[in-house]
Design an enzyme around this catalytic site. Sequence first.
Site, PDB file in Angstrom:
ATOM      1  N   GLU A  85       0.480   6.083  13.188  1.00 40.64           N
ATOM      2  CA  GLU A  85       0.716   7.204  12.274  1.00 40.64           C
ATOM      3  C   GLU A  85       0.610   8.529  13.036  1.00 40.64           C
ATOM      4  O   GLU A  85       1.394   9.450  12.817  1.00 40.64           O
ATOM      5  CB  GLU A  85      -0.291   7.177  11.117  1.00 40.64           C
ATOM      6  CG  GLU A  85      -0.028   8.299  10.106  1.00 40.64           C
ATOM      7  CD  GLU A  85      -0.983   8.276   8.924  1.00 40.64           C
ATOM      8  OE1 GLU A  85      -2.069   7.669   9.037  1.00 40.64           O
ATOM      9  OE2 GLU A  85      -0.631   8.882   7.883  1.00 40.64           O
ATOM     10  N   HIS A 141      -9.761   2.097   0.364  1.00 41.16           N
ATOM     11  CA  HIS A 141      -8.310   1.935   0.293  1.00 41.16           C
ATOM     12  C   HIS A 141      -7.942   1.331  -1.061  1.00 41.16           C
ATOM     13  O   HIS A 141      -8.230   0.170  -1.334  1.00 41.16           O
ATOM     14  CB  HIS A 141      -7.857   1.036   1.440  1.00 41.16           C
ATOM     15  CG  HIS A 141      -6.373   0.952   1.602  1.00 41.16           C
ATOM     16  ND1 HIS A 141      -5.495   1.543   0.725  1.00 41.16           N
ATOM     17  CD2 HIS A 141      -5.616   0.343   2.545  1.00 41.16           C
ATOM     18  CE1 HIS A 141      -4.258   1.297   1.127  1.00 41.16           C
ATOM     19  NE2 HIS A 141      -4.301   0.578   2.218  1.00 41.16           N
ATOM     20  N   LYS A 178      -9.311   8.197   2.655  1.00 40.06           N
ATOM     21  CA  LYS A 178      -9.812   6.824   2.491  1.00 40.06           C
ATOM     22  C   LYS A 178     -11.207   6.671   3.090  1.00 40.06           C
ATOM     23  O   LYS A 178     -11.903   5.712   2.774  1.00 40.06           O
ATOM     24  CB  LYS A 178      -8.842   5.819   3.113  1.00 40.06           C
ATOM     25  CG  LYS A 178      -7.540   5.689   2.337  1.00 40.06           C
ATOM     26  CD  LYS A 178      -6.641   4.607   2.910  1.00 40.06           C
ATOM     27  CE  LYS A 178      -5.319   4.492   2.152  1.00 40.06           C
ATOM     28  NZ  LYS A 178      -4.345   5.557   2.541  1.00 40.06           N
ATOM     29  N   PHE A 217       2.145  -3.176   3.949  1.00 41.33           N
ATOM     30  CA  PHE A 217       2.547  -4.453   4.539  1.00 41.33           C
ATOM     31  C   PHE A 217       3.962  -4.758   4.075  1.00 41.33           C
ATOM     32  O   PHE A 217       4.298  -4.600   2.897  1.00 41.33           O
ATOM     33  CB  PHE A 217       1.612  -5.582   4.086  1.00 41.33           C
ATOM     34  CG  PHE A 217       0.248  -5.540   4.730  1.00 41.33           C
ATOM     35  CD1 PHE A 217       0.052  -4.991   5.983  1.00 41.33           C
ATOM     36  CD2 PHE A 217      -0.848  -6.076   4.069  1.00 41.33           C
ATOM     37  CE1 PHE A 217      -1.201  -4.971   6.575  1.00 41.33           C
ATOM     38  CE2 PHE A 217      -2.107  -6.057   4.641  1.00 41.33           C
ATOM     39  CZ  PHE A 217      -2.291  -5.502   5.901  1.00 41.33           C
ATOM     40  N   CYS A 239       0.813  -1.224   0.000  1.00 40.83           N
ATOM     41  CA  CYS A 239       0.000   0.000   0.000  1.00 40.83           C
ATOM     42  C   CYS A 239       0.842   1.268   0.000  1.00 40.83           C
ATOM     43  O   CYS A 239       0.306   2.366  -0.027  1.00 40.83           O
ATOM     44  CB  CYS A 239      -0.966  -0.044   1.171  1.00 40.83           C
ATOM     45  SG  CYS A 239      -1.968  -1.550   1.103  1.00 40.83           S
ATOM     46  N   HIS A 250      -2.270   8.391   5.831  1.00 39.96           N
ATOM     47  CA  HIS A 250      -2.507   7.042   5.309  1.00 39.96           C
ATOM     48  C   HIS A 250      -3.846   6.529   5.847  1.00 39.96           C
ATOM     49  O   HIS A 250      -4.688   6.075   5.088  1.00 39.96           O
ATOM     50  CB  HIS A 250      -1.354   6.113   5.701  1.00 39.96           C
ATOM     51  CG  HIS A 250      -1.465   4.747   5.112  1.00 39.96           C
ATOM     52  ND1 HIS A 250      -1.471   4.531   3.759  1.00 39.96           N
ATOM     53  CD2 HIS A 250      -1.586   3.515   5.682  1.00 39.96           C
ATOM     54  CE1 HIS A 250      -1.584   3.224   3.520  1.00 39.96           C
ATOM     55  NE2 HIS A 250      -1.669   2.590   4.670  1.00 39.96           N
TER      56      HIS A 250
END
Lengths: 412, 82
Positions: free
Chosen positions: A314, A340, A335, A400, A163, A303
């Site tokens: 974050e 996403h 998002k 990830f 991502c 994010h």
Amino acid sequence: MARKVVITGLGATSPIGGDVPTTWKNSLQGVSGARTLEDDWVEEYNLPVHFAARVSTPASEVLSRVEAKRMDPSTQFAIISAREAWKDSGLEENLDQERFAVSFATGIGGVWTLLDAWDTLREKGPRRVLPMTVPMLMPNGPAAAVSLDLGARAGAFTPVSACASGTESLHQGLDLIRSGRADVVVSGGAEAAIHPMPLAAFNSMQALSRRNDDPEHASRPYDVDRDGFVMGEGAGALVLEAEEHAKARGARIYGELAGTAVTSDSYHITAPDPEGLGATRALKAAMFDARVQPNDVVHVNAHATATPVGDKPEYTALREALGKHVDNVGVSATKSQTGHLLGASGAVEAVLTVLAVHERQAPMTINLDNQDPEIPLDVITSERQLPDGDVVALSNSFGFGGHNAVIAIRNA
Amino acid sequence: MASNEEIQSGLAEIVNEETGLAPEAVEADKSFTDDLDIDSISMMTIVVNAEEKFGVRIPDEEVKNLKTVGDAVNYISNAQQG
């Protein structure tokens, strides 16, 4: 003195708009792109998640049938967004193709093509597995198709970092121009993974929201009732250009890609570092690269996927990197609207961040009814003007694998 | 058993589906590569679709001999009779 890199073209196809003007307008109004999936396979496989955020304009309405059938949906989205960005830049005429590169990311690649071909092999045998299968499933497919379509001959690259991929494409684009290897780069990201297998797999990780009875309110970054992300799809594209190249042709300049950074956690294959150390280093390194101070930052496109475990580190990283100034920074978690887009998310969010700086308006965060008290950010939930003068906005993406990517956008 | 005209028009549909070329452009004396601009990947897709449509097998080593639309029509016609 390093070459300055400016942004001269924008493209997108997203769950809240088939192009940049529509995506941007909706992002300011707060629109959800999430819908109940009507596909037979939801019931056939008894999927625990019944909704996703599909592109609002199907690719079949934009591309010809013959063109589309040679492309995986991820490449279709890439081409749609790249053509819009290219047209927007006005670069068609008199371009030196050997100084023009592509850096187009994806998180997963041609997953529809791969799995369709596997079904065909099992049901009909090897003869029926079509020869276009390989070029359609390869993860460099979107980058290769964009380079072929627009005439880029200085290399076609595919950053793959889950991502964080879309944001990494801008990191690479900046390097290609700064190092003098190219004068123009189309950077972006594309993803088309609303397929039962990835939905099942992400669900197994407990990563997806299961708010099946209310898809539009399912993506809830920073809300106490957030329960996972909503799978989205689409693509974003940005035309990056050496400043002197853009000025020489009198181009419209949206803003400057002032700095970027990529770090890796080396902490866990999927879990974010709970202290956000890798993200903090990426934020600080991007600001250093852009030669800006925390006080220069007025806006962050976070994010913020709305997973229970992801949003807080974050925040920790933003507080560590920006210090007390974080309280003065308006944060958008787009998002909440788009879902996403995995490897495309950073590219679409970069488009929104560039426009935020250019138009001095920040996109909305929706579905924030009860803000998590452990994440006391100034989240933008209504119309918000950004200040005049010289400003910087940041956009974060994490993937990830422990990938952290940050870009810094400065006004033109 | 299909007539040569039926095979040619069926082939024209397959070519149209794959490449977007108008079916009437798919004439017997046209070369797949030189006139119709069909690349090897499209040609293999057309061959596999023709096998399914006409119930024949066209071995890979034969495909290079099918230079024109007429060559393919004749091959399919003979294969159907064989």
